[in-house]
Structure formats: structure tokens, C-alpha cells
Design an enzyme around this catalytic site. Structure first.
Site, PDB file in Angstrom:
ATOM      1  N   GLU A 159       8.432  11.999  16.739  1.00 42.45           N
ATOM      2  CA  GLU A 159       7.862  12.309  15.432  1.00 42.45           C
ATOM      3  C   GLU A 159       8.853  13.056  14.550  1.00 42.45           C
ATOM      4  O   GLU A 159       8.921  12.841  13.349  1.00 42.45           O
ATOM      5  CB  GLU A 159       6.576  13.125  15.591  1.00 42.45           C
ATOM      6  CG  GLU A 159       5.423  12.349  16.198  1.00 42.45           C
ATOM      7  CD  GLU A 159       5.013  11.148  15.346  1.00 42.45           C
ATOM      8  OE1 GLU A 159       5.299  11.131  14.142  1.00 42.45           O
ATOM      9  OE2 GLU A 159       4.418  10.212  15.908  1.00 42.45           O
ATOM     10  N   CYS A 322      -1.640  -8.797   2.394  1.00 40.16           N
ATOM     11  CA  CYS A 322      -3.088  -8.565   2.419  1.00 40.16           C
ATOM     12  C   CYS A 322      -3.828  -9.630   3.216  1.00 40.16           C
ATOM     13  O   CYS A 322      -4.861  -9.339   3.830  1.00 40.16           O
ATOM     14  CB  CYS A 322      -3.627  -8.507   0.993  1.00 40.16           C
ATOM     15  SG  CYS A 322      -2.935  -7.140   0.028  1.00 40.16           S
ATOM     16  N   CYS A 325      -4.273  -8.537   6.716  1.00 36.95           N
ATOM     17  CA  CYS A 325      -4.667  -7.134   6.884  1.00 36.95           C
ATOM     18  C   CYS A 325      -6.043  -7.030   7.537  1.00 36.95           C
ATOM     19  O   CYS A 325      -7.006  -7.663   7.086  1.00 36.95           O
ATOM     20  CB  CYS A 325      -4.683  -6.451   5.522  1.00 36.95           C
ATOM     21  SG  CYS A 325      -5.238  -4.745   5.615  1.00 36.95           S
TER      22      CYS A 325
HETATM   23  S1  SF4 Z   1      -4.872  -2.115   2.922  1.00 39.27           S
HETATM   24 FE1  SF4 Z   1      -4.626  -4.268   3.457  1.00 39.27          FE
HETATM   25  S2  SF4 Z   1      -5.726  -5.412   1.896  1.00 39.27           S
HETATM   26 FE2  SF4 Z   1      -5.423  -3.334   1.124  1.00 39.27          FE
HETATM   27  S3  SF4 Z   1      -3.536  -3.423  -0.057  1.00 39.27           S
HETATM   28 FE3  SF4 Z   1      -2.970  -2.815   2.009  1.00 39.27          FE
HETATM   29  S4  SF4 Z   1      -2.448  -4.730   3.031  1.00 39.27           S
HETATM   30 FE4  SF4 Z   1      -3.614  -5.264   1.186  1.00 39.27          FE
END
Ligand code: SF4
Length: 575
Positions: A159, A322, A325
Site C-alpha cells: 500500500e 462502461c 462494468c
Molecule cells: S462506474 Fe461503471 S458504468 Fe459508471 S462510469 Fe464507471 S465504468 Fe462506467
């Protein structure tokens, strides 16, 4: 019927679910009139309650506040947050809760709706982490270590090294460190010179020193046992701040405590559409509260690592993925992007069906200010908002590679040790002086410095060779690089305390900063009588140094040898 809004309902700390309450009014606690009423929206949920407060009723709330404030002069100036409230009496508690409500208007839009939503977030994130986590040496070591102190040490080292440093860079340093000092006891008995030597090139050198001081404290004062909680880790160990303490406590000891590092800031700001300055104290407190709310009590260490892993590998600063995600369905930034795209494609006004805060009113302290509107080209990267940083202070130093080509046992160069505290404490460097950017004074001051270490020197041999710039966290330091080779001189045999004459091979493995290695490259490439590609240059660095690691390349990118047009003029001043 009155609804008393607890402070938690308007801060980030608690999971709120007001869907089942059906009051007709909202009131300030402890109001002088007993209840300053706010008309209750028809549909009771966190968003509608908050909107009601932020619209017309805000006047009523202010009115309540003004009456209260009249009896507490001076309290107005005290900005409180939920974590700062420490009332001594029930009356004080209610009064301060009301002040927090008034000063920390946080829309439920930025909170997690209820425990079910938090549970889904945890499950999605941990399932993804179990499938996708990177195989890293510190994870392997921590997972396989049954001794809690050795496990804590393995986490602690990683860390500290990972602060401000990329994983790819840390792997090699971590591996060599743990081979050399596999236990706290081994590190505690090492010398600072050895620590600096292994840390050389990793940057932020005080980290290594503080790590060793911490190991010594554990061994000498704590019976060899690492404190188990985040609170005691932060309190007792030098160099261990809130983040590191939380990481060690959760990963090594299973304490259910959340952590917030740069990756987590980015993930949380996007997931909850927090557009206010993420570097502000208020937003930081809200993020820590969110992290604490989210951390999985059954797997706190894995959860914290998963959140950081998501930020490092999926929710990255520039190109978030995304579509891959695990928490996309709960991400308000992603929802906002989809909404904006829909509106743009259909030329429609904003959809009333999509939940949103009130970003244009400027009343929510977690939304971006109205002066910074949504940027279509950034997408989810509208979050987090970057705070404007002060540019680093510019400083200049003159430094000289003093070489004895014909010293006994081969060519040697002079290194001197920096002071034990301050920037690059205890590291070795070429004799240097703080200098103005140009001029005769620079040369003279540098020559005096050199002579203080090595005795009388031929001033005319001092050659200006170029310059390199290095940006530390808060200083941009430009080194004017000089060289002086004592050709045909009687070898200097006296070595005063704090100085060493090193061979090239010793130089490359010594506790010297990356900046000094770049200075030396300028000397090797530019000094009169040498040229790049010469036999001498080719053997100047051991093979392990010739191909820097990716992280080293990043550090090296700070350096760009420049050869100012006035090199000849600088040199001519000495003739
Ligand atoms: S949390 Fe997931 S869905 Fe939201 S901006 Fe980040 S990568 Fe995209």
C-alpha cells in the site's frame, strides 16, 4: 403529522428509505416554534422530500434557521459536517443536527436508496472481482499468509509503494523488497542507506523511510505486533494515514472499514454523479461516508480491493469501459449519458422519467456548480470534477559531475549525501547549489561547492553541458548540468564525511534519485571528448539499467534534456 428529518437523511452516511412514511409536513428539529412546517410532496420518497426542501420551502427552513441563529451568535460561521458533530447534550445534538441539515444539503440522488441497493452493489462488484482480479504478488502473499503480522506487513509495504505509483512499476520493487526483508524484524534491522538504495527510482522517498520507522516502532515498542484497527494503525504508526490504515485493517485483519483512494473517488463520483470538487473537505467526507456505507462486512478487504480494481481497470480516467462494468445498472453517470444522448437524438426536452438532482439550481453541494455545465464530449468523465491545481513552484539548481578518470581502481565520480530531512532526504547526489537560471554567479557558487568537497580544482575545466527538468509533486526543478574531469591531475584521495567516490557501476546501484541518473546521462552524452554510442558510453550502465521498466519510463518522461542556446556563453564566462 410531522416528519422529523434526521441529519442522516441529508448526509451520505445512512441508508434511507422513506417510502413508507406518510407525513403531511416536514419540520426542523428543535425549532423555536416547535415545528416550522414544510408542505409534504404528494409522493413520499427521498427525492421528492429533498426537492420540496430545495424549492419554495427552503425559505421556511431559512426562517427556522434564522430564528435559531439569533440565540447563538457566532455559530453561523462554524461550518459543520455530519462527521464533525459532537454534541454534549440532547439539546445540542438537535440544534447541531439542524445546522448540519442546513449547511450540508445533499440530495438523496447522491445516496444509495436502501439496503437492497447496497447489497446488489456489493454482490455485483465482488462477483466481478472474483472473476477478474489481477494476480498481483502482494495479493498472493497476503492470501497465503496465516501469520497476521506477516500478512499485515505484506499489505502495508504494497500500500505504501502503490501511493502515487503505478502497479506495473511497483511489482518489481515489491518483489525485491520482500526478498530482502521478508519480515518486519528484517526491515527494522536494515539501515536507512539500504532502504534508500532499494527505493531509488520509485520516487517520494520519504515513504521508504517512514515504512522502516514504522517497522522499528512495531518491533521495539509494540512487541512485534501490528495494530489491528484502522484507528490504532493511523494513531501509532508513522507515515500511516487514513487510507493506508483502512487498507491494512480491512485486507489483513478483516475490519469492516471503507477506504477512499483516487480510484475509489472516481468510481463513487461517477456512480453517484458527484460533480462538486472532489478535493474539497466536504465532498471528501461524503465519499468516506459512502465508502463506509458500502463496504461489505463479510469481505471488507476484498470489497475495498474490488472498488480500487474497478477504478484501475474499468472505470479509468479517460476511457472507462462502461459496457463491461459490474455496477453499470446503478451508475448515475451512465444514466445521465444515456439520457443526454436520448434527448439529443430526439430533440426533446429532458425526460421527466429519469431521476436526477437539481444541478442547475446550485443548491446541492454534491452537484457541479451551474458555472460548469455538462460537457457532452466527456460523457461519464464529467465526473469527477478536477480541482484546479496550483502549478508547481519553479526552482533552479546547478550540479556537477566531478570525475577522476585515472583514479586508482578505475574512473570514479563524486557523490555527496543530502540532509537527513526534507526533499530526497538522505539520498546521494552530485555536488549542487541552488542557483539563478544563468550567469557567472552560478558557476562560481558551484565551483566553491566542489572545492569544499575535493580541494583546489582547475576552474577552466568546468563545462556547462545542458539541463534537465524534473517535476516533483510541488516543485519543478531545473538542473543546469556541468562536468569537470580531472584529467592529468593528481588523484584526490581525501574523502570528507558525507562524500563518496563511486565507480560507474556503484553509482547505478546507489541510493540516488532518478533526477541524478538523468543528470549523469547528460554528462555521459555531452561531455567533451565523448559521444553517444562510444564504447565508454555502452559500458557505463549495467544491463539491468539499460531497459527501464514502464513505470521508470513514466518517471523518465519528466526529463527532457535541453541544450540551451546559451551553453557556449555560459562556458565562455569561465575562459
Ligand atoms: S462506474 Fe461503471 S458504468 Fe459508471 S462510469 Fe464507471 S465504468 Fe462506467
Amino acid at each position: 403529522m410531522l416528519l422529523d428529518i434526521p441529519k442522516e437523511a441529508l448526509s451520505t452516511h445512512a441508508v434511507t428509505d422513506y417510502a413508507n412514511v406518510g407525513p403531511s409536513e416536514v419540520t426542523c428539529r428543535n425549532s423555536p416554534t416547535g415545528h416550522t412546517s414544510v408542505p409534504q410532496p404528494a409522493k413520499s420518497n427521498p427525492m421528492s422530500i429533498w426537492r420540496a426542501i430545495m424549492k419554495k420551502p427552503r425559505t421556511a427552513v431559512r426562517s427556522c434557521h434564522q430564528k435559531q441563529a439569533s440565540g447563538h451568535e457566532g455559530r453561523e460561521k462554524q461550518v459543520l459536517s455530519s462527521s464533525q458533530v459532537k454534541p454534549s447534550t440532547p439539546d445540542g445534538l438537535a440544534r447541531r443536527q439542524k445546522e448540519v441539515v442546513l449547511r450540508d444539503p445533499v440530495s438523496p440522488y447522491h445516496l444509495f436508496r436502501d439496503t437492497a441497493e447496497v447489497t446488489v452493489f456489493r454482490e455485483n462488484l465482488l462477483s466481478w472481482y472474483d472473476r477478474e482480479k489481477r494476480d498481483l504478488p502482494w495479493r498472493r502473499r497476503a492470501e497465503g499468509e496465516v501469520d497476521p503480522d506477516r500478512r499485515a506487513y505484506a499489505v502495508w509495504v504494497s500500500e505504501v509503494m502503490l501511493q502515487q505509483t503505478q502497479v506495473a512499476t511497483v511489482i518489481d520493487y515489491y518483489t525485491r523488497w520482500m526478498q530482502k526483508w521478508p519480515t518486519l524484524q528484517d526491515l527494522a534491522s536494515a539501515s536507512l542507506e539500504e532502504v534508500n538504495q532499494l527505493w531509488a527510482g520509485l520516487g517520494y522517498y520519504s515513504r521508504g523511510r517512514r515504512l522502516q520507522e514504522g517497522a522499528q516502532k512495531v518491533v521495539e515498542e509494540l512487541g512485534g505486533h501490528v495494530p489491528h484497527t484502522a484507528e490504532t494503525l493511523q494513531k501509532l504508526l508513522p507515515g500511516v494515514g487514513r487510507y493506508t490504515a483502512g487498507a491494512i485493517a480491512s485486507i489483513a485483519f478483516g475490519q469492516a472499514t471503507g477506504v477512499v483512494d483516487g480510484n475509489v473517488v472516481r468510481v463513487l463520483c461517477r456512480v453517484r454523479a458527484i460533480g462538486a470538487d472532489s478535493g474539497s473537505t466536504f465532498v471528501s467526507q461524503q465519499l468516506w461516508s459512502l465508502a463506509q456505507q458500502l463496504v461489505d462486512p463479510a469481505r471488507p478487504g476484498d470489497f475495498n480491493q474490488a472498488a480500487m480494481e474497478l477504478g484501475a481497470t474499468v472505470c479509468t480516467p479517460q476511457h472507462p469501459r462502461c459496457s463491461q462494468c459490474p455496477v453499470q445498472s446503478m451508475c448515475r453517470a451512465h444514466q445521465r449519458v444515456e439520457r443526454e444522448q436520448l434527448v439529443a437524438s430526439q430533440s426533446l426536452p429532458g425526460s421527466p422519467d429519469v431521476e436526477e438532482c437539481a444541478p442547475s439550481t446550485g443548491q446541492c453541494q454534491l452537484c457541479a456548480p451551474p458555472t460548469e455545465p455538462w460537457d457532452q464530449t466527456l460523457g461519464v468523465a464529467n465526473f469527477p470534477r478536477k480541482a484546479s491545481r496550483r502549478p508547481p513552484r519553479e526552482e533552479c539548481s546547478a550540479t556537477c559531475v566531478l570525475e577522476q578518470p585515472r583514479a586508482l581502481g578505475g574512473a570514479r565520480i563524486l557523490l555527496v549525501q543530502r540532509p537527513k530531512s526534507g526533499l530526497l532526504a538522505g539520498l546521494w547526489e552530485f555536488p549542487s547549489v541552488t542557483a539563478e537560471p544563468s550567469g557567472q554567479c552560478q558557476r562560481e557558487a558551484l565551483l566553491r561547492e566542489l572545492q569544499s568537497w575535493a580541494g583546489p580544482l582547475p576552474a577552466t575545466h568546468l563545462q556547462h553541458l545542458g539541463q534537465v527538468a524534473h517535476t516533483f509533486s510541488h516543485i519543478k526543478l531545473t538542473y543546469q548540468v556541468y562536468g569537470l574531469a580531472l584529467e592529468g591531475q593528481i588523484p584526490v584521495t581525501i574523502t570528507p564525511p558525507g562524500a563518496r567516490w563511486l565507480t560507474r557501476e556503484e553509482f547505478h546501484t546507489a541510493a540516488v534519485s532518478t533526477a541524478m541518473k538523468k543528470v549523469f546521462r547528460v554528462y555521459e552524452g555531452q561531455r567533451p571528448g565523448t559521444c553517444k554510442g562510444s564504447k565508454r558510453s555502452q559500458v557505463s550502465a549495467p544491463s539491468t539499467q539499460r531497459k527501464p521498466s514502464p513505470g521508470q519510463q513514466v518517471l523518465d518522461s519528466f526529463f527532457r534534456p535541453h541544450h540551451p542556446t546559451d551553453v557556449s556563453s555560459l562556458n565562455s564566462m569561465a575562459q
